[in-house]
Design an enzyme around this catalytic site. Structure first.
Site, PDB file in Angstrom:
ATOM      1  CG  ASP A  42       3.710 -75.084 -12.231  1.00 16.68           C
ATOM      2  OD1 ASP A  42       2.607 -75.060 -11.675  1.00 16.68           O
ATOM      3  OD2 ASP A  42       4.663 -75.777 -11.830  1.00 16.68           O
ATOM      4  CG  ASP A  98      -5.434 -30.938   7.137  1.00 23.42           C
ATOM      5  OD1 ASP A  98      -6.445 -30.632   7.784  1.00 23.42           O
ATOM      6  OD2 ASP A  98      -5.253 -30.701   5.939  1.00 23.42           O
ATOM      7  CG  MET A 110     -11.029 -39.104  11.272  1.00 25.90           C
ATOM      8  SD  MET A 110     -10.925 -38.278  12.832  1.00 25.90           S
ATOM      9  CE  MET A 110     -10.766 -36.605  12.261  1.00 25.90           C
TER      10      MET A 110
END
Lengths: 508, 474
Positions: free
Chosen positions: A36, A294, A430
């Site tokens: 653990d 932009d 794009m």
């Protein structure tokens, strides 16, 4: 029972360990079975820690199951106290130890008798709190412990600092970009003429905690961790706090104005309007960016945001308010605090999703088909499957989200970083589309032929099967080397045996 | 087992058991990939799930065939009925994935609240029509790779003892049915001249041999071919690529383990399946591979051939790497039970080993490997390492800082802090996932072992080896 593949927030003890190991010279001892302690791996690997993570386990094994921990936990605490003389040892229960129902508080009391440092039991219910809630609670618990201790010893400093000062609360280890954010926040406070009285828990010593009330106010940059401490300090020490996350240009301004209000109430004539205006219009690039052409191209682009409360809410506001994008879905996995989230993003998105189920979010993304996703590493992978770009804005995160370079999300530099993150996600998207429309960068066939295309060799079925098992990125090399080897050895057929013989001979 | 453990000269120690290792449930990460038609359901808490998603990293995103049955407060307090809950989830899995087997991984929590997984499984199996295998791979009892051991031990009991009713084997399919082929081919091979290798598909007539241990498919092929060179036929592997292809294991069959952590599987094969487990060193490194092949051959009464040259050739081909580590020291902190075999191989490479940490030492199953280690030390003229079972990492780090070994093989929790203190480290976990078995993968092990040394010798001139300010205080 719940079928789960993925979880956003970790178990409670991770939160406690994050707080404990953020402090200097605080050691955590987990009452847990072997294995653990992967928190140590996460801290050592993700944040590339140079020091040993101050967390050890008091191992729960078969014997403990049969007879109880008995002296084991106490011995482990006192041993650690001797070995490393920590200021504080936090005994951390785990899910396993909470069902054992051992009297850990009693162990702490007994260990305290022998230990030179302080010993404390983290007060966290494993089946009710997650990592973030536990971290919030543990931080408050430690602050409370040391303020009460100082008060009892008459050690609590009186009054406030001479100059306006602030405590920045909630910076932790393994927190998303926290180490960069704190640098940015300190810089911002310096610009505002405010002294930083303390930063907790990251890098703080517990001995400094008694000085917390000397600050004029507290700043809580993240919704998830620090709120309880801020509430506590307000209640017990009458300290006001600002909990507006300075992420994005507008929210940063709002945060600064809230600070201004507090200072003004304390009789300081602070006016930051000029500063905000300068930073917004000239120092930071984010505002100018949103005006530039932009960003015009991004107008109305549809995106999905998902993450923790702080980052998902802030990003939703940035996208929608500062950049003119359309957030079709904003979501959080902080289910326990969903009212806050809904309130924050109200009016900035079409739809709100509060869920801890990765599948639900993935389905939603597939259905909405956004142009970009801003989410956690899990959404990044959803995006990969669906071919949608994704910017990572919140934990759960990978080692790549612990950059070495300066990447704050908060303050004015943070606003710049966020702009880059958003814009880069979209250009990639794009580019991808254009490539698809025109059929790729390079459609000439010659490129795809390998050296072996006109060879005198044939691969047998088992040979090919083995070749396919070679990872793609080295397969070409293995294939060429094997064929070269086969030719040299005069084989005309390449079987699995030939392939492995080649590997042995030439490391193919 | 055919050898008895007699390893008196090695020094064994047992420390506090306060060490870092992975939880044994991590075995689902490689087993679900190995057994293609399986589904692993880990019945545990958020702690288990968080471990898996962090330890497994990217693998998890590839729609894995594993999931958590996350226990909630109602399950702990028995407000909910285990049987009903598990049935609901398993039906969901059946609907979404339709696996050939569901493996339940019991965890610490199911141990403590005493969920009767072994009792529920057969009933549910009948009801939903999918085999359910129960493995208790929990951190209370086991470390890291031992998880695989618990799964394979449970699976061994599912191996058929009889040939399935053969549905008229078509001629081209004969390759699939190894045993049928073996029985019919046996006589023919005996005619082969003893000093020439049997032809491509000829094997000696020997009692069927099963290999156990989950290794990547290329390693399966390599080891099969290695034994084929000696005319030894591998009748099957535990596990196979598909659960439905689990090998037939009958009383009296031979079995050989390829990994050192498979002691429960070995005893299950012996006690429950009445197979004879060949006690051999493990096929790690050319020396280990050779010893493994030799031992199998000797048990099957076959004279091994060409191993001398083969081993020598491999050593020759990796001399460039061996020369980098010869004379250097390596310290094993211990977390995956591969340590003894790895240390033995590295000693043969000319390294010295001050200490081998190991989570658990089965002196019976690893008997041959321990003897081999001892012999290797004698032959190489190096002191025998101290073997520390259940190590204490804190004490180990004190010793490491004192003796400054050239290389420490350790878990990821300690690797970066040690590097920052100028100590070369290699993450032990990589040896679990890399292909390290057989002659052909010798270079791959050495590639891993020498990587930190090669990297750091590249950087040596820069004077950056110590990157912490205070004295190495741990």
């Amino acid at each position: 029972m719940k079928l789960a593949y993925w979880m956003y927030a970790g178990p409670a003890h991770i939160g406690t360990l994050r707080i404990a190991s953020s402090f200097k010279n605080v050691h955590a001892i987990m009452h847990a079975p072997l294995g653990d302690d992967y928190f140590n791996v996460m801290r050592s690997m993700l944040s590339r820690e140079r020091d040993f993570t101050p967390v050890t386990t008091s191992v729960v094994d078969r014997h403990v199951l049969a007879r109880g921990s008995q002296e084991k936990v106490v011995d482990n605490i006192t041993r650690k106290d001797k070995e490393e003389s920590p200021d504080l040892i936090v005994l951390t229960p785990t899910c396993t130890s909470s069902i054992l129902q051992e009297d850990l508080a009693n162990f702490v009391e007994r260990a305290q008798i022998d230990a030179d440092g302080d010993v404390m039991l983290a007060d966290v219910n494993h089946y009710r709190a997650n990592e973030l809630q536990a971290a919030d609670r543990t931080l408050q618990q430690i602050v409370d412990f040391y303020l009460k201790k100082a008060a009892k010893q008459g050690d609590l400093p009186e009054g406030k600092t001479e100059q306006p000062s602030v405590n920045i609360i909630g910076i932790t280890t393994l927190g998303f970009h926290n180490n960069h954010d704190i640098t940015e926040l300190k810089r911002l406070m310096a610009d505002l003429g405010i002294t930083v009285n303390a930063v907790i828990p990251e890098g703080a010593s517990v001995h400094e905690l008694k000085n917390l009330p000397k600050a004029w106010f507290n700043l809580i940059p993240y919704r998830e961790i620090g709120s309880m401490t801020a509430e506590y300090l307000l209640r017990e020490h009458d300290m006001p706090y600002v909990d507006i996350t300075p992420m994005g240009v507008v929210e940063t301004a709002r945060c600064i104005r809230a600070i201004q209000k507090i200072l003004n109430e304390r009789g300081v004539d602070a006016n930051y309007d000029q500063f905000i205006d300068d930073q917004t219009r000239f120092a930071s690039q984010a505002a100018w960016f949103s005006r530039s052409i932009d960003c015009q191209n991004l107008t109305g682009k549809r995106c999905v945001v998902f993450g923790d409360n702080t980052h998902a809410a802030a990003l939703t506001k940035i996208l929608s308010r500062e950049m003119g994008l359309k957030v079709v879905l904003a979501g959080t996995y902080c289910k326990y605090d969903d009212a806050w989230f809904r309130n924050q993003v109200d009016g900035y998105c079409d739809e709100v999703l509060v869920s801890e189920d990765n599948g639900a979010i993935a389905d939603k993304i597939a259905q909405l088909e956004p142009a970009a996703i801003f989410g956690t590493q899990m959404e990044r992978h959803v995006g990969k499957r669906l071919n949608i770009p994704c910017g990572v804005i919140a934990a759960p995160i990978h080692v790549q989200n612990f950059p070495v370079g300066y990447r704050p999300f908060l303050g004015y530099e943070g606003a710049n970083q966020v702009v880059d993150l958003i814009y880069n996600s979209f250009t990639l998207g794009m580019e991808d589309h254009l490539l698809e429309i025109f059929g790729g960068h390079d459609t000439k066939e010659a490129i795809t032929q390998t050296l072996s295309a006109d060879a005198d060799l044939s691969w047998t079925t088992d040979g090919l099967k083995e070749l396919k098992r070679v990872p793609g990125f080295v397969r070409g090399k293995v294939k060429r080397n094997t064929e070269k080897f086969a030719r040299e050895q005069g084989h005309t057929e390449i079987t699995a045996e030939v392939m492995y013989a080649a590997k042995e001979a030439v490391g193919a | 087992m055919t050898t008895t453990a007699n390893t008196s000269a090695l020094e064994f120690d047992c420390d506090t058991g306060n060490y870092h290792t992975f939880c044994p449930i991590s075995c689902v990460a490689w087993l679900y990939q190995k057994i293609e038609d399986s589904f692993f359901l880990v019945i545990g808490t958020k702690t288990c799930g968080y471990f898996l998603q962090n330890a497994m990293g990217v693998m998890i995103f590839a729609e894995p065939r594993y999931a958590m049955a996350e226990l909630e407060e109602g399950d702990i307090s028995a407000k909910l009925n285990d049987y009903e809950e598990l049935k609901r989830l398993c039906l969901q899995i059946k609907r979404d994935r339709n696996p050939s087997v569901i493996v339940w991984i019991g965890t610490c929590t199911t141990e403590i609240i005493k969920t009767d997984l072994e009792g529920i499984a057969p009933k549910l199996e009948g009801e939903i029509g999918i085999p359910i295998v129960v493995a208790r791979a929990n951190g209370l009892d086991y470390a890291f790779t031992q998880g695989e051991d618990t799964v394979l031990a449970a699976m061994a009991q599912r191996c058929p003892t009889e040939e399935p009713a053969t549905p008229a084997v078509e001629p081209e399919k004969q390759e699939r049915n190894g045993i049928g082929k073996l029985l019919s081919l046996g006589r023919k091979t005996e005619a082969a001249a003893p000093d020439e290798a049997p032809a491509a598909d000829e094997y000696y007539d020997h009692t069927p041999l099963i290999l156990f241990g989950s290794v990547p498919n290329p390693v399966v092929t390599q080891l099969n071919l290695e034994l084929k060179k000696q005319g030894v036929k591998v009748s099957g592997w535990l596990p196979e690529n598909r659960y439905t292809d689990l090998p037939v294991i009958k009383e009296g069959y031979f079995a050989s383990g390829v990994n050192p952590f498979l002691s429960r599987t070995a005893s299950t094969l012996m006690r429950r399946k009445k197979a004879k487990v060949i006690g051999a060193p493990f096929p790690i490194g050319p020396d280990g591979t050779r010893a493994w092949v030799e031992k199998i051959c000797s048990v099957l009464d076959i004279e091994p051939k060409g191993l001398d040259e083969r081993e020598a050739k491999i050593w020759e081909s990796v001399e460039d790497y061996v020369s980098l580590i010869r004379g250097k020291s390596v310290y094993f902190m211990g977390d995956n039970l591969l340590e003894i075999a790895m240390a033995r191989f590295l000693i043969r490479c000319g390294m010295t080993v001050p200490e081998i940490g190991i989570p658990y030492m089965d002196k019976r199953f690893q008997g041959a490997e321990l003897q081999f280690l001892e012999r290797t030390c004698e032959e190489m003229g190096v002191p025998k390492p101290k073997i520390t079972e259940k190590p204490d990492n804190y004490n180990q780090i004190q010793r490491i800082l004192e003796i400054e070994p050239d290389l420490v093989i350790t878990g990821m929790a300690h690797a970066n802090p040690l590097e920052a203190r100028g100590i070369n480290t290699k993450w032990s976990v990589e040896f679990t996932f890399a292909q390290i078995h057989g002659f052909g993968n010798t270079r791959d092990i050495l590639e891993l072992v020498t990587r930190p040394l090669r990297r750091n010798s590249n950087l040596k001139e820069l004077g950056w080896d110590k990157l912490v300010k205070e004295d190495a205080k741990v």
